[in-house]
Scaffold this active site. Structure first.
Site, short mmCIF file in Angstrom:
data_model
loop_
_atom_site.label_atom_id
_atom_site.label_comp_id
_atom_site.label_asym_id
_atom_site.label_seq_id
_atom_site.Cartn_x
_atom_site.Cartn_y
_atom_site.Cartn_z
N ASP A 320 0.85 -1.20 0.00
CA ASP A 320 0.00 0.00 0.00
C ASP A 320 0.89 1.25 0.00
OD1 ASP A 320 -2.17 1.70 -0.05
OD2 ASP A 320 -2.86 1.23 1.97
N HIS A 324 3.46 10.72 0.07
CA HIS A 324 2.93 12.08 0.22
C HIS A 324 4.10 13.02 0.45
CE1 HIS A 324 -1.35 11.33 0.23
NE2 HIS A 324 -1.18 10.33 1.06
ZN LIG Z 1 -6.95 1.34 0.41
#
Ligand SMILES: [Zn+2]
Lengths: 438, 317
Positions: A320, A324
């Site tokens: 995942d 950022h």
């Molecule tokens: Zn997700």
């Protein structure tokens, strides 16, 4: 593109016409074999696997003494932010990070801007990722604009190579949309990769627990995830579809999926490294590096996830990877976006928290980052064979390294393992007649 | 003034929360607060303790009372006071909290008092500034100066809190007062009880060693002190809260319900009150309440906190 030319340079070289990996230990998760052997690669194809291959003056020799040679790792849950948020990551910087983490294959989530919900954006990304060392599989959205309403043109996308569909980033709230998605995708036997989250609960910023109570933070309860998993198990039984549950984080989710598998339903699941190695206690630092969705849960959840990894309830470990920029992360906890990096630490976090703690054997661990994601996405998973494209990762299980966020190849810094010493490090990655060396 | 010029120093260098503080620090603050309270009773009301010191009140959330109380305390100590409110701030134009705070600090300030809606926002100041930081409330996390003024008010009436039961009534889950109060009261040996509808009690809070009851009548009978938390009218009615009418019927403090209480029960309210919702007029103005005493103690204890922490200006982090 004028900007970021330096940063966007790919970090691999072309592999010599003929090359021999000497003295390594092949670890083959598919055949559950581990043996000392050399591998000869000609024009990128495995041409010989033998205990002692003689080398000529033109051969590139890679010394793998004391190291393992594995099928290339695959991460089936990655956000590379292109198009739309290239300040945080691009297809090139992201694939550099992937190589450095040992990955030869990625599945990209479609929550970009614009969203990958049609053949035109899909084809554009496929075109941009040709000729890389890493094979990139763009996963299109399930619904148009990821709005959870009408289905994308799945059949056409599937014809053009889409391996699965996902609205990741958001849960599909409408039961009718989920029923349609599972039923329609079931026609061509591909999974729906589901981010399970009931958004009708109040918005939270961390796990709802004693820790959120102590910190006065708004919580995301376990049931926001598990109740949707329960729903989708019911739907999949009814319409004969295939949900793959992404980044599961709660003990209840593990138990539901375990029961569904016992019943013989077609379901699978993945977990991220942070959800088996960290708990919500970390949020007490107020560092936004620990803000992700689903959030870090409790030790009881981690314990059940470890059981799920052992008994096969959880098939896959996926990062995942969610870059950022510091500008977005270096703000008050409530205002920071969800997400952490993962590509460059996944393998080592698994070695440190699963293999070296005897939760999984090395070969069982490797299954979850090599063959299982390929099986779920209907890709070839019997890779270490003469005649196959050499898609290999060479790693050293005994070396340790200290994570330094500034030295990561990702364009962003938001790792939750900064300064931590991890075990196991990737040395060499080979794929598509290309080679990456640390 | 003699006992104020103490050589005693707090162990804390900033006041971010009650959690982690030691009882000795709280005792020193209460002792110093008592001295300042005497000064507030004199005609002059003012001391030169913070002369030449600049304090910035950064309020990123409305809080008329807390801000007024801090400002009063700062002026009574002769500090130079600057106010910065979110409505007039550049934050809305996209500047970050860190940039805003650094900008203000560049103008040579010494202490920052901040109210912010996000738990832990003060940690960002601590990591980026050299000033002394005082938390005037961070979301539903901590509001340490409120807990200290509540403790001071209770301590004046009940000098030995050991074994006494203090009940916080109402909206625990959204309260910035509850957590700090629990920690402070426990340091003083009180038994802490929480009372309110189940939907307003946060998950796992019993792990702090507090008792939880949904039954106000029961709580009234066994309490020595009740601290009535404010119901935020705009926030509630919905899935977790049927109506103000129902709230008042079951958890509102009325004189009738108080008839079953111990004779000397103390009633606190951090203000501002919703009369007729969580507290009735006859209680809010009645014999058991110490609500205006809390307001005065708020100024005295904030003077003490500012004064004691000013020892760290320009120094050790
Ligand atoms: Zn997700």
């Amino acid at each position: 593109m004028i900007n970021n030319i330096q940063l966007n340079k790919s970090n691999f070289d072309e592999l010599s016409k003929s090359c021999v990996i000497k003295n390594g230990t092949i670890i083959d998760p598919h055949n559950e074999k581990e043996y000392l052997s050399d591998i000869k690669i000609i024009n990128g194809i495995i041409s010989e696997i033998n205990e002692s291959i003689t080398t000529g003056p033109d051969d590139l020799i890679i010394d793998a003494k004391g190291k393992y040679i594995s099928p290339g790792f695959m991460d089936m849950h990655v956000h590379l932010r292109e198009p739309g948020y290239e300040q945080a990551e691009t297809l090139i910087t992201g694939s550099n990070a992937a190589m450095s983490g040992g990955f030869t294959r990625l599945a990209l989530m479609p929550n970009t801007t614009p969203c990958v919900d049609n053949i035109f954006v899909y084809n554009d990304i496929c075109r941009r990722t040709e000729n890389l060392l890493v094979n990139i599989h763009q996963i299109p959205a399930v619904t148009v604009g990821r709005e959870g309403k009408s289905l994308v043109e799945m059949a056409e996308l599937n014809d053009n190579g889409a391996l699965a569909f996902s609205d990741d980033g958001d849960g599909i709230q409408s039961s009718e949309a989920m029923k349609g998605a599972l039923q329609y995708s079931g026609m061509f036997n591909v999974p729906i990769l589901v981010h399970e989250e009931d958004k009708t609960f109040l918005d939270g910023v961390m796990n709802e627990s004693f820790v959120s109570t102590e910190l006065g933070m708004s919580g995301i309860p376990n049931i926001a995830e598990s109740s949707m998993i329960a729903r989708d198990i019911e739907i999949s039984r009814y319409v004969d579809g295939y949900p793959h549950f992404q980044h599961i984080s709660t003990q209840e989710s593990v138990k539901l999926i375990r029961e569904a598998k016992k019943e013989g339903l077609k379901v699978s699941s993945e977990v991220t490294p942070h959800h088996f190695s960290l708990t919500d206690e970390k949020v007490k630092t107020f560092s936004t590096d620990y803000k992700m969705n689903p959030p870090l849960r409790t030790q009881e959840d981690v314990d059940e996830i470890l059981k799920g990894l052992q008994d096969g309830t959880i098939d896959v470990i996926a990062s995942d990877h969610a870059p950022h920029t510091p500008e977005k992360k270096n703000v008050e906890f409530d205002y920071a976006p969800f997400g952490v990096l993962g590509l460059e630490t996944l393998f080592s976090v698994g070695v440190t928290y699963l293999v070296n703690t005897n939760v999984l054997s090395l070969v069982e661990y490797l299954k979850k980052i090599t063959i299982n994601p390929r099986k779920i996405l209907n890709l070839d998973y019997d890779l270490i064979n003469v005649g196959k494209m050499a898609e290999l990762t060479i790693f050293d299980i005994s070396s340790e390294w200290k994570v330094d966020r500034r030295k990561l190849l990702s364009k962003s810094l938001n790792t939750c393992y900064h300064d931590e010493t991890l075990d196991g490090q990737v040395q060499v990655v080979i794929n598509n007649s290309k080679i990456y060396k640390r | 003034m003699d006992n104020i010029k103490t050589k005693d120093l707090l162990k804390i260098k900033h006041l971010l929360g009650i959690k982690g503080m030691c009882r000795e620090d709280l005792e020193l603050i209460l002792k110093t607060s008592a001295s300042f309270k005497q000064i507030l009773d004199t005609p002059n009301k003012k001391v030169a303790a913070l002369k030449g010191i600049t304090v910035v009140n950064m309020f990123f959330e409305n809080s008329t009372r807390t801000k007024l109380s801090f400002e009063m305390a700062e002026k009574r100590l002769s500090a130079d006071v600057v106010n910065f409110a979110a409505s007039s701030s550049s934050l809305k134009k996209g500047e970050t909290l860190i940039d805003t705070a650094r900008n203000i600090e560049a103008m040579k300030i010494d202490m920052v008092v901040m109210r912010h809606s996000t738990p832990g926002a003060h940690k960002m100041l601590l990591d980026n500034l050299d000033s002394v930081i005082i938390n005037a409330g961070d979301g539903a996390h901590e509001h340490p100066t409120q807990a200290i003024l509540d403790l001071m008010t209770i301590d004046e009436k009940i000098p030995d809190l050991r074994g006494k039961r203090v009940t916080l009534v109402g909206d625990i889950i959204h309260s910035r007062v509850a957590m700090s109060n629990i920690h402070a009261l426990q340091l003083y040996g009180a038994k802490v009880q929480l009372c309110g509808p189940a939907t307003l009690i946060p998950k796992g809070i019993e792990k702090l060693g507090v008792e939880v009851t949904y039954d106000l009548e029961e709580a009234i009978k066994n309490s020595d002190v009740m601290n009535i938390l404010r119901i935020q009218l705009e926030r509630h009615v919905g899935p977790s809260f049927p109506s103000l009418r129902e709230y008042h019927n079951f958890w509102g403090i009325t004189n009738e319900k108080l008839s079953k209480a111990k004779n000397d029960i103390l009633i606190l309210h951090p203000g501002p009150m919703n009369r007729g919702v969580e507290i009735d007029d006859d209680v809010a103005d009645g014999d058991h309440q110490v609500i205006l005493e809390q307001v005065l103690n708020g100024v005295a204890s904030r003077m003490a906190i500012l004064y004691l922490l000013s020892a760290n200006i320009g120094g050790i982090k």
